[in-house]
Design an enzyme around this catalytic site. Structure first.
Site, short mmCIF file in Angstrom:
data_model
loop_
_atom_site.label_atom_id
_atom_site.label_comp_id
_atom_site.label_asym_id
_atom_site.label_seq_id
_atom_site.Cartn_x
_atom_site.Cartn_y
_atom_site.Cartn_z
CB THR A 49 14.80 47.78 116.82
OG1 THR A 49 15.41 46.61 116.07
CG2 THR A 49 15.00 49.32 116.22
N GLY A 79 10.41 46.29 113.86
CA GLY A 79 9.58 45.07 113.46
C GLY A 79 10.30 44.21 112.25
N1 ASP Z 1 13.59 46.12 112.32
C1 ASP Z 1 14.47 45.46 112.58
C2 ASP Z 1 15.08 44.65 111.48
O1 ASP Z 1 14.40 44.09 110.66
C3 ASP Z 1 14.21 44.52 113.70
C4 ASP Z 1 13.51 44.97 114.85
O2 ASP Z 1 12.98 46.02 114.85
O3 ASP Z 1 13.72 44.31 115.93
O4 ASP Z 1 16.46 44.62 111.38
#
Ligand code: ASP
Length: 275
Positions: free
Chosen positions: A139, A191
């Site tokens: 992300t 996350g």
């Molecule tokens: N926070 C993002 C989600 O839960 C995923 C990530 O940060 O990789 O969609």
């Protein structure tokens, strides 16, 4: 500072290496469904798009919602339509089909798992690093501060691999994945989104500064290490206060991160040992 946030995130969205825009991971139905949000800290204006399929740069969609609509969050087909009407770059969904992501998805789907864009494989080869398979997150986010003391923060993501039923994560949720307030700080998170929503992570960092008088480093570390880690909520965040102090804590083995201050010298880190 909004321009800086948007420009930085655009570069990462256009790169196939990050889980956002071009490199977005796959949902269970084999589509790419993207989430993004942006906020500015002076008037606390914010915008977000969730579950979009055709906006080349979802962060631009979020900014358009903030500046050109009366709303804060648009979702799905309506958000795609709004972006098109605003003249943003629209792509055929095929544009987001990245071979590496497709393979990753097939593997995760076969095991019927829900995954952050990493696997438990931590062999740490270059490919693992590049494609986020070594417990790092793809992300993308950015926090920027201008010379007038205005903070802005933004986050853009493809979410979690094999997500189902139109699942939306924390990234487009103001206060969870993104927050900015000139009185405190700007925050962008990455996350396991479900935990970040329930713990209102980005706003919690700001609230600890506002009500408890913590520094950005203390507040960010408190949330990531003392609240999230004990409940196995994997992830981290980037935060900056209105004086340019930076905190980038994470409770996983790595998180791609970088900053540049007034002196112009860039700093880049991946693992926790990178100081
Ligand atoms: N926070 C993002 C989600 O839960 C995923 C990530 O940060 O990789 O969609």
């Amino acid at each position: 500072s909004l321009d800086a946030v948007e420009a930085a995130i655009n570069i990462m969205e256009d790169s196939p290496l990050f889980n956002a825009g071009k490199g977005a991971v796959f949902a269970n139905d084999g589509t790419n469904s993207m989430d993004a949000s942006i906020m500015e800290g002076k008037e606390l204006k914010a915008g977000a798009v969730a579950g979009v399929h055709t906006i080349r740069n979802p962060i631009d969609g979020a900014r358009a919602v903030m500046e050109k609509s009366q709303h804060v969050m648009l979702s799905g087909d309506g958000a795609d339509k709004f972006a098109k009407e605003q003249g943003l770059k629209i792509e055929d969904p095929k544009y987001f089909l990245e071979e590496k992501r497709w393979k990753q998805f097939q593997k995760v789907k076969a095991d019927d798992e829900l995954k952050l864009d990493h696997s438990s494989d931590t062999s740490g080869s270059i490919l693992d690093i590049e494609f986020g398979e070594g417990k790092k997150f793809g992300t993308v986010g950015c926090v920027a501060l201008d010379k007038y003391g205005n903070l802005a923060a933004g986050t853009s993501t493809g979410g979690m691999t094999n997500k189902k039923w139109g699942r939306i994560g924390d990234s487009p949720v103001i206060g969870a994945g993104t927050y900015a307030n000139n009185k405190t700080c700007g925050v962008s998170c990455t996350g396991h989104g479900e935990y970040f929503i329930r713990n209102v992570v980005a706003y919690d960092v700001s609230a600890l500064m506002e009500y408890k008088g913590l520094s950005v480093e203390q507040a960010a570390t408190e949330v990531v290490m003392k609240k999230l880690k004990p409940i196995n909520a994997e992830g981290g965040l980037i935060a900056m206060d209105a004086k340019g102090n930076i905190a980038m804590p994470f409770n996983t083995s790595g998180m791609y991160r970088a900053y540049r201050k007034k002196d112009g010298k860039p700093w880049i880190g991946i693992y926790g040992s990178d100081k």
